[in-house]
Enzyme design. Sequence first.
Site, PDB file in Angstrom:
ATOM      1  N   GLY A   6       0.831  -1.194   0.000  1.00 10.34           N
ATOM      2  CA  GLY A   6       0.000   0.000   0.000  1.00 10.34           C
ATOM      3  C   GLY A   6       0.866   1.244   0.000  1.00 10.34           C
ATOM      4  N   CYS A   7       0.315   2.339  -0.525  1.00  8.74           N
ATOM      5  CA  CYS A   7       1.115   3.555  -0.673  1.00  8.74           C
ATOM      6  C   CYS A   7       1.481   4.161   0.680  1.00  8.74           C
ATOM      7  CB  CYS A   7       0.382   4.563  -1.550  1.00  8.74           C
ATOM      8  SG  CYS A   7      -1.325   4.883  -1.072  1.00  8.74           S
ATOM      9  N   TYR A   8       0.501   4.258   1.569  1.00  9.78           N
ATOM     10  CA  TYR A   8       0.827   4.743   2.917  1.00  9.78           C
ATOM     11  C   TYR A   8       1.785   3.780   3.613  1.00  9.78           C
ATOM     12  CZ  TYR A   8      -2.968   8.272   3.301  1.00  9.78           C
ATOM     13  OH  TYR A   8      -3.778   9.378   3.180  1.00  9.78           O
TER      14      TYR A   8
END
EC number: 1.2.1.38
Lengths: 342, 342, 342, 342
Positions: free
Chosen positions: B152-154
């Site tokens: 995931g990006c976060y």
Amino acid sequence: MSSRVGVAIVGASGYAARELFRILLNHPGVAITAATSRQDEAPRVDALHPSLARRIDLVCEPFDADRIAGKADFALLALPHTASMAAVPPLRERGVKVIDLSADYRLADAQVYADWYGHAHTDARGLDEAVYGLPELFRPRIPGASLIANPGCYSSTSILALAPLIAEDLIERSGIIVDAKSGVSGGGRAPKPSFHFPECNENFSAYGVGRHRHTPEIDQVLTAVAGGKGDPVETIFTPHLVPMDRGILATVYAQPKRTAVEHDLIELYRSFYASSPFVRVVSHLPATKDSSFTNFCDITVRVVRGKILVLACLDNLVKGAAGVAVQNLNLMLGHPEETALL
Amino acid sequence: MSSRVGVAIVGASGYAARELFRILLNHPGVAITAATSRQDEAPRVDALHPSLARRIDLVCEPFDADRIAGKADFALLALPHTASMAAVPPLRERGVKVIDLSADYRLADAQVYADWYGHAHTDARGLDEAVYGLPELFRPRIPGASLIANPGCYSSTSILALAPLIAEDLIERSGIIVDAKSGVSGGGRAPKPSFHFPECNENFSAYGVGRHRHTPEIDQVLTAVAGGKGDPVETIFTPHLVPMDRGILATVYAQPKRTAVEHDLIELYRSFYASSPFVRVVSHLPATKDSSFTNFCDITVRVVRGKILVLACLDNLVKGAAGVAVQNLNLMLGHPEETALL
Amino acid sequence: MSSRVGVAIVGASGYAARELFRILLNHPGVAITAATSRQDEAPRVDALHPSLARRIDLVCEPFDADRIAGKADFALLALPHTASMAAVPPLRERGVKVIDLSADYRLADAQVYADWYGHAHTDARGLDEAVYGLPELFRPRIPGASLIANPGCYSSTSILALAPLIAEDLIERSGIIVDAKSGVSGGGRAPKPSFHFPECNENFSAYGVGRHRHTPEIDQVLTAVAGGKGDPVETIFTPHLVPMDRGILATVYAQPKRTAVEHDLIELYRSFYASSPFVRVVSHLPATKDSSFTNFCDITVRVVRGKILVLACLDNLVKGAAGVAVQNLNLMLGHPEETALL
Amino acid sequence: MSSRVGVAIVGASGYAARELFRILLNHPGVAITAATSRQDEAPRVDALHPSLARRIDLVCEPFDADRIAGKADFALLALPHTASMAAVPPLRERGVKVIDLSADYRLADAQVYADWYGHAHTDARGLDEAVYGLPELFRPRIPGASLIANPGCYSSTSILALAPLIAEDLIERSGIIVDAKSGVSGGGRAPKPSFHFPECNENFSAYGVGRHRHTPEIDQVLTAVAGGKGDPVETIFTPHLVPMDRGILATVYAQPKRTAVEHDLIELYRSFYASSPFVRVVSHLPATKDSSFTNFCDITVRVVRGKILVLACLDNLVKGAAGVAVQNLNLMLGHPEETALL
């Protein structure tokens, strides 16, 4: 509060409605006595618009002409087109005066409406009696009206930009170019792909070239300004989407009938709008931000290589929608035109 | 072209897919041989993404594992969660290696997945075999993987920010604060009220406080980095929405176990990431814009009143999604890690 | 590396220079061997442009024609106007070929330059020998040139929009309206009140009406396209500032000499640009974002109420500056025109 | 008009001054009788702020304490720090009451001022007599004050977020994290590289980590709120720049002394601010846009993994500057606190 006039906001959930609430909450002669929404659960107004928390204690109700007539002398309609022309007749039958922010009563000719909006018009009487609510041009007719067709945001900008030139018969009536640019709130509050943040942020484009529905409205009003003599006004209207919330700027190009002098034109505009408190004829190039959150329309004129350029801007949600609606309301109520609008 | 490996983009219409196309079109060892979309009319890829006009001549097809297996050795899945775990098994059964950009294979424990995503996991075998595709931490495991769970990006931002501190056991493992801020493209391409331009423009807010699904992913990976000794890592993860297209910045606050010295920490980070070409340990405060449209993650460290602050940023669509996917693909193909990513 | 041509970036600190670095770092036939800056302390290129960290290891030096000639065969000048015409002669005397991104060599007539830029031109020979670097119109002349005048960003957009109509003598040459809109990076990197974020964000306005210096450039080039027959081309050019980083859209209005048919015009444009890989004639209304970070210019044509409308857009820093410079460089070096630009 | 109190705006050119004009023009008890500017040519107020055209007919004059004392009972100072402490004594000697929007009178200890602002304080008496103008905490002291230190924008947000927890001694006083995010107008109107549109647009970063001057202000006021018992409050304050005009959101993380219950905390906040009309304790996550162009501060509380999170936002130019100044003025004049602020 007893001396305040009751006003209903019909269609409370959109941006224009939010601006109506914001402005009318500071109006000394008005009480917002009802709000309607098609949403099922009777939301509070400040649930629809959290910015209004602590400002208004009102629950939306479904539209019911009897109930509105029991509470309000005026209804301000912030409905989609076609929804308005269904709501207007029952309200007027019950004696409620209406200011309609939709497009339904702007075009005098039902056939033109049908051609551009794709629906037959169902309220011929309303159409006949409606007054186009642009005070700068039609101020005398507004106090006595029982139905106001509030102008389109692009239309107001374009018409105010061109009216002095048309009224004085200074320009050719066909081939007028209105290159207009609008912030995104003009597209309403309903999510759509073209208004999705990552689509319209950092982006600029034209849309609806040659097909935007404000075109016949602009042409009709300016033709009326021309006084019925000569050819109808025909504009080439090109809207563009600017990655910002609010504001419209129209850059207008017109062919003068005789040599135009910039200074004289600015004086003409100053004179033409001398008794209009919300038109500011400026000498600098106007910027939308200076009119944002105000009811002003800022205009200037230039002459470039023989063409006349008019640059006009306003806040599409205020002077282009809710603000001019309140300006009309003030005229109908006999209040000073600026009440609650400064 | 004959020596190029065939790659299919499954789920071609979103932002991460668009970035995959953009990056892979410049990859010397890859040919994009198929693209799928659930849209009815088999759109061309450049109809979905007009920025790719003249770059790619490919028509989307409905998802069909046999057809994909006939055309491609690798499938990059840019599908919503739950859709991925339906598509992965048939692809793998046909020998297609998969890099999955959804969340479906990131959480090792099916129960944790069910708790946070609200669906039972249906591919236990895939879950068991998937490798978490963050090369900076798990590089050795990637070349041999047949299924990559793309982070995931976060999660990438937060994990890269904290990994050196956790690996060296320098901080308390509970109470770690990750105050994260993301551009709007992280929310995907489907229009929603919260991503409607006039709602999120000129606005800043937190969302999903205490409930964001990247939380268990961050905790799980950092606990693994801790080596299984001691307590699990527990972060307090707070995402915020920034009115911009791209970029994530995480501001991380951690309690050191012993007195922290800023200079030493920066050296630790430099050393920890010395062989990772896409982590830039900088001495200035990083700004998302410097990593936008790149595959870099920029990180610095500060000590303020005894706390350690780590600031890390990356482009959520590149290093946070499509870029790291290609980085994983490069490792799987034996290409230099940077291929097509500089 | 031995087979790469040495290129110097003269004036390394601005946005166009940053784009030159970004693009040329991916060019297989070029090595950036020098960079100059007037800044005192010989900054590293990645200190000027932190986005380039890890990409380039180069220190700026003061401008010195001998040193540049010792290192580079080509100099790409990203200097302010007047600074360029001081730097070009010493470079050319030493055999360095020059692509000048400033305005100094764009206007063939020194008097026109003096009128619009307020300075006498000091390099008559350069002015005489410079080739206007718009490959779509002047491709054959570019390979042999030793001095390229890289076009202005507004100029490229406007000229590409109008060239087919002018070349085919389809429109009236005076009264052509070019209503152009640009992102803020077009104004350069030096802070000024009008580019201060809270001034231009959420704002839209025209500027420089009737006085923008790209006007004579557009007119001169289009008059040349007309082939020297008939009247000179005279445009009314109106630039506007859009609150976004990148992108120019020009909305052009022209009066056809005979009845215009939309479909035929689009075919004409397709044919005119058939061998130009970076012009995409599209049928939809182009949006700047689709050309952002690319070297493409997207164009379409409409006919509205008898007028021809052309809508054209490009990225002002790429196709409008650094990208077309590399396109010119490719032609001069004999590389495929697209090298490093896709 | 005769019953209106005369107010001078000292330092008329910045954003906070513009907001003061905008708000006070709608104040029924105030007349703006003077404005000063250091600019040479005595500009009209509406030349500095074109949005005020038609609203105010006033020419700026150079600062002259005698002239101001002759025209105004109150002076609102929107000057840079150090300039304020030069202007305040002569005004107060002449009987003019002062509301100072600069930082000069916010820190009670001259040495702390000198440490953080790099200048010795030159007005010990003013420093001694100034009242910190945050009505929600110090309302009783404001009516009798002759010098108000108007709070910093970040300070107001942070203090209002934390005051109930500190007043009730519910949290540890050290290690409090204030992760704050602000729009760009907080940086003032003077152009600087970091506020240049193409630098801060599409960008997000922290700045001044560990060094921001609002830190000692927050700590001092919250320590006072703690009542002088126990340890001083020590916050870790991290400001970030958001690409938007207006608005601050602070995300605060605090360690409770005993188990915290979300619902109880929200009730505590409601009770604490029950008599403060401009604090809205909400149950949803607040968004800056809902408080933009208002004098409201919106706050909510969450408990996540044992930590207390407080999210608070306000408009930095209104509740964070000009609005609270008028709120203070209202209290000093005996007007209802909300006058001109709704």
